[in-house]
Design a protein around this motif. Structure first.
Motif, mmCIF file in Angstrom:
data_model
loop_
_atom_site.group_PDB
_atom_site.id
_atom_site.type_symbol
_atom_site.label_atom_id
_atom_site.label_comp_id
_atom_site.label_asym_id
_atom_site.label_seq_id
_atom_site.Cartn_x
_atom_site.Cartn_y
_atom_site.Cartn_z
ATOM 1 N N SER A 54 -26.380 7.321 32.648
ATOM 2 C CA SER A 54 -25.069 6.671 32.730
ATOM 3 C C SER A 54 -24.517 6.391 31.338
ATOM 4 O O SER A 54 -25.251 5.964 30.432
ATOM 5 C CB SER A 54 -25.197 5.362 33.514
ATOM 6 N N SER A 55 -23.219 6.627 31.173
ATOM 7 C CA SER A 55 -22.515 6.326 29.924
ATOM 8 C C SER A 55 -23.219 6.936 28.712
ATOM 9 O O SER A 55 -23.465 6.275 27.711
ATOM 10 C CB SER A 55 -22.387 4.804 29.735
ATOM 11 N N SER A 110 -19.707 7.716 39.433
ATOM 12 C CA SER A 110 -18.557 6.826 39.260
ATOM 13 C C SER A 110 -17.940 6.961 37.873
ATOM 14 O O SER A 110 -18.616 7.354 36.907
ATOM 15 C CB SER A 110 -18.976 5.366 39.477
ATOM 16 N N LEU A 111 -16.654 6.595 37.788
ATOM 17 C CA LEU A 111 -15.957 6.577 36.509
ATOM 18 C C LEU A 111 -16.007 5.183 35.898
ATOM 19 O O LEU A 111 -16.345 4.205 36.571
ATOM 20 C CB LEU A 111 -14.499 7.002 36.718
ATOM 21 N N ARG A 112 -15.644 5.100 34.624
ATOM 22 C CA ARG A 112 -15.615 3.805 33.949
ATOM 23 C C ARG A 112 -14.603 2.871 34.634
ATOM 24 O O ARG A 112 -13.637 3.328 35.249
ATOM 25 C CB ARG A 112 -15.219 3.976 32.486
ATOM 26 N N SER A 156 -23.071 8.370 36.140
ATOM 27 C CA SER A 156 -21.832 7.597 36.124
ATOM 28 C C SER A 156 -21.335 7.332 34.699
ATOM 29 O O SER A 156 -22.090 7.434 33.724
ATOM 30 C CB SER A 156 -22.042 6.258 36.842
ATOM 31 N N TYR A 157 -20.044 6.984 34.609
ATOM 32 C CA TYR A 157 -19.405 6.592 33.350
ATOM 33 C C TYR A 157 -19.451 7.711 32.308
ATOM 34 O O TYR A 157 -19.539 7.452 31.113
ATOM 35 C CB TYR A 157 -20.042 5.330 32.773
ATOM 36 N N ASN A 158 -19.426 8.953 32.777
ATOM 37 C CA ASN A 158 -19.318 10.099 31.878
ATOM 38 C C ASN A 158 -17.981 10.783 32.165
ATOM 39 O O ASN A 158 -17.906 11.776 32.892
ATOM 40 C CB ASN A 158 -20.496 11.056 32.085
ATOM 41 N N ASP A 159 -16.926 10.221 31.604
ATOM 42 C CA ASP A 159 -15.568 10.631 31.959
ATOM 43 C C ASP A 159 -15.124 11.935 31.305
ATOM 44 O O ASP A 159 -14.061 12.462 31.633
ATOM 45 C CB ASP A 159 -14.575 9.520 31.578
ATOM 46 N N THR A 214 -10.930 3.678 34.063
ATOM 47 C CA THR A 214 -10.473 5.045 34.332
ATOM 48 C C THR A 214 -10.318 5.296 35.826
ATOM 49 O O THR A 214 -11.180 4.908 36.612
ATOM 50 C CB THR A 214 -11.475 6.067 33.760
ATOM 51 N N SER A 217 -29.678 5.720 29.705
ATOM 52 C CA SER A 217 -28.277 5.314 29.813
ATOM 53 C C SER A 217 -27.794 4.563 28.580
ATOM 54 O O SER A 217 -28.571 3.895 27.889
ATOM 55 C CB SER A 217 -28.089 4.438 31.054
ATOM 56 N N TRP A 218 -26.488 4.716 28.301
ATOM 57 C CA TRP A 218 -25.810 4.011 27.221
ATOM 58 C C TRP A 218 -26.297 4.440 25.830
ATOM 59 O O TRP A 218 -26.159 3.697 24.868
ATOM 60 C CB TRP A 218 -25.941 2.494 27.390
#
Length: 528
Positions: free
Chosen positions: A406-407, A465-467, A436-439, A470, A378-379
Motif C-alpha cells: 500500500s502507498s 482503493s484510492l487515496r 491500495s493508495y497507488n494512484d 482521489t 507499505s508506505w
C-alpha cells in the motif's frame, strides 16, 4: 446479589438431602475408629477445594440410585455409632461441604455479575469495568484458587492504585503462568509492588504490562526481580512510555530470560537510543520467536547494534521494524543479514523511508527466506518502479500468503510485472493482497492485473482503493475484475474505496451478488 444459577440450586438441594441421609443412617464403627486414628496421627488427607473443582468445570454427581445404594449398605452395618460419633461425622462431611458449595455459588455469582464464566484454571476479568469494591472481592477469592494459572484484569482503570492488594496474595496462587495487566493505569507504587511479588510466582510464563505509561522510567523495578531460571516466555511492554534508560537496562535483564519467546516493545517512541551498544545480551535469547520494535524511534546506533544481533536469532519467526524512519539510510547491513533467519515467517518493514540501496539489500536477502508467509512494505515510496528487484523472491516463494504494498508509489510496470508472476503460476498460496493508495497505475495496468488475478485461487482479500483525496471512474477493467471474482472461490472482501461506478457497472455488481451463494463485500465509492 443475583439469584444462584439452577446448577447451584441443584447442588444445594442435593447437599440438604445428603445431610438428612447422614443423620438417619449409621456408620461402620471400624471406619469411624480408623478416621479418628488417622486424624490423631496427623495424616488426614487434604480435601480438594470445591472452588477449584468449580473452576475446572468438575461436576458433583449425586443420583437417587447412588443414594439408595449407600443407604442399603449402611443399614447392613453390624454396630451403631454413638451420638458423639454421629455428630462428628456430620461436622466432618456435611457442614464443610455446604460451606464450600456456598463458596462456589459465591464465585459464580461474582462472575455472573461481571458477565463472565469460570473456565478451567483461567480467571478472565478483562474489560469488565471493575470497581475498587470488585477488586477487593476478587482478592478475597484468591486464597480459594490455588490452582489458578491465568489471571487477566486488563483494561480496568480502577486496578491502578490497588494492585498491591492483589500482589500481596500472589503467594496463594503460586502456580500462576499468565498475568495480564494491560491498560490498568498502574502507578509507580503498583509497578514496585508487582516487582516485589514476582518471586512468589516462579512459574510465570507471560507478563503483559502494555499501555501503562508509569512503567516507563520504572522498568528496572520489575526486570531486576527476574531470577536465574526464569520461565518467562512472553513479555509485552507496548506503549509503556519506555525511555532510553529503560532500553539500556533491558539488555542486562536478558541474561535471566533464556526461555523468552516473545518480546514486544513496540510504540515506545522515547526508546530510541536505548539500544545503542547495549543489545549484546539479546544474542542469548536463542529461542526468541517474535521481536516487535515497530514505532520505537530506532536510531542509527540502535540499528548498528541490531545488525550484530539479528544473525544470532535463528529461531525468529516474526520481525516488525515498521515506522522507524531512521532505518531508511542506515539499515542496508541490517536488512542484508536477514538471510540468516531461515525460519522467518513474517517480516514487516512498513513506513521505514527505505531508499533504493536498502530496498535492494532487502530484496537480495528475501530470496533466502523460504518460510516467509507475510511480507509488508507499505508506505515505502522507493518500491515504486523497483518491484522488479523482488521478482526472484516472488517467483521462488511457495509460502507467501500476505503481500502488502500500500502507498508504495507503484506504477503500471510494477502491476504488469506482478500480473506476469501470477500468470506463470507463482504466488499460488496468496490469500491477502494490498495494492491500495497507488494512484499512478493507469487503467491498462489494472486491466492486465484483473485479467490474471483469478489464478490466485486461495485469495480472500484484495484492496485496490484510492487515496482519500482521489476519486476516479472505473474503466473497462472492472468487468475483468467481476469475471475474475466468479472464479475465486474463497474471495470475501474487495476494497475499492473512491472508485466510482457508472450505473451499468453497478447493475452488473448487483447481479453478481444475487447469483453467488456466498456474499462478497465490495467497498467502493458508489455511483458516478
Amino acid at each position: 446479589m443475583e439469584r444462584p444459577s439452577p446448577r447451584c440450586e441443584e447442588i444445594l438441594e442435593n447437599r440438604k438431602q445428603e445431610d438428612v441421609l447422614l443423620r438417619k443412617t449409621s456408620f461402620d464403627l471400624t471406619m469411624s475408629q480408623t478416621r479418628k486414628k488417622s486424624s490423631s496421627d496427623g495424616e488426614t488427607k487434604p480435601r480438594t477445594s470445591f472452588v477449584n473443582k468449580f473452576l475446572r468445570g468438575s461436576k458433583l454427581r449425586s443420583s437417587k440410585a447412588e443414594s439408595r445404594n449407600e443407604s442399603n449398605d449402611l443399614k447392613t452395618a453390624d454396630s451403631q455409632p454413638s451420638d458423639e460419633t454421629q455428630k462428628t461425622a456430620t461436622l466432618d462431611t456435611a457442614t464443610p461441604l455446604t460451606s464450600e458449595t456456598e463458596l462456589g455459588c459465591q464465585v459464580e455469582q461474582f462472575l455472573q455479575k461481571l458477565g463472565r464464566k469460570a473456565v478451567d484454571t483461567c480467571l478472565d476479568l478483562s474489560n469488565c469495568g471493575l470497581t475498587t469494591a470488585d477488586v477487593r472481592e476478587m482478592v478475597a477469592l484468591l486464597p480459594f484458587l490455588p490452582d489458578l494459572e491465568t489471571l487477566d484484569i486488563s483494561w480496568n482503570d480502577f486496578v491502578g492504585g490497588t494492585l498491591h492488594s492483589v500482589t500481596e496474595q500472589m503467594h496463594l496462587v503460586s502456580k500462576l503462568k499468565s498475568l495480564r495487566l494491560g491498560s490498568c493505569r498502574l502507578t509507580t507504587d503498583d509497578v514496585r509492588a508487582l516487582g516485589a511479588a514476582l518471586k512468589a510466582i516462579p512459574d510465570l510464563e507471560e507478563l503483559t504490562l502494555s499501555w501503562n505509561s508509569k512503567v516507563g522510567g520504572n522498568l528496572p523495578l520489575i526486570l531486576q526481580k527476574f531470577q536465574a531460571g526464569s520461565k518467562i516466555r512472553t513479555l509485552e511492554l507496548v506503549d509503556c512510555a519506555l525511555t532510553s534508560e529503560d532500553g539500556a537496562f533491558v539488555d542486562a535483564a536478558f541474561r535471566h530470560l533464556s526461555e523468552l519467546r516473545t518480546l514486544d516493545l513496540s510504540c515506545n517512541k522515547e526508546l530510541g537510543g536505548g539500544f545503542e551498544d547495549s543489545l549484546a545480551q539479546v544474542a542469548t535469547l536463542e529461542r526468541l520467536e517474535v521481536l516487535d520494535l515497530h514505532q520505537c524511534s530506532l536510531t542509527a546506533g540502535d540499528v548498528v547494534s541490531l545488525t550484530q544481533v539479528i544473525p544470532l536469532l535463528s529461531s525468529l519467526h516474526e520481525l516488525d521494524l515498521s515506522a522507524n524512519k531512521e532505518m531508511g539510510s542506515s539499515s542496508e547491513n541490517l536488512l542484508s543479514r536477514l538471510r540468516f533467519l531461515p525460519a522467518l515467517k513474517s517480516l514487516l518493514i512498513d513506513n521505514c523511508a527505505l531508499e533504493r540501496e536498502t530496498f535492494t539489500a532487502l530484496a537480495e536477502a528475501s530470496i533466502h527466506l523460504p518460510a516467509l508467509e507475510v511480507l509488508s512494505l507499505s508506505w515505502n515510496k522507493c518500491v515504486g518502479g523497483n518491484l522488479k528487484l523482488l521478482l526472484e523472491t516472488l517467483k521462488l516463494s511457495t509460502s507467501l500468503q500476505v503481500l502488502r504494498l500500500s502507498s508504495c508509489s507503484l506504477v503500471t510496470e510494477d502491476v504488469a510485472l506482478l500480473a506476469s508472476v501470477i500468470h506463470t503460476g507463482h504466488l499460488a498460496r496468496l490469500r491477502k493482497l494490498d495494492l491500495s493508495y497507488n494512484d499512478s497505475i493507469c487503467d491498462a495496468g489494472w486491466a492486465i492485473f484483473c485479467q490474471n488475478v483469478w489464478l490466485l485461487r486461495e485469495l480472500t482479500e484484495l484492496d485496490i482503493s484510492l487515496r482519500p483525496s482521489t476519486f476516479r471512474d472505473c474503466g473497462q477493467w472492472f468487468r475483468h475484475l467481476l469475471c475474475a471474482v466468479t472464479r475465486l472461490p474463497a474471495i470475501t472482501d474487495i476494497g475499492m474505496k473512491r472508485w466510482l461506478l457508472p450505473a451499468s457497472l453497478e447493475e452488473e455488481l448487483k447481479r453478481l451478488d444475487q447469483d453467488r451463494s456466498s456474499s462478497i463485500h465490495f467497498d467502493h465509492g458508489g455511483r458516478q
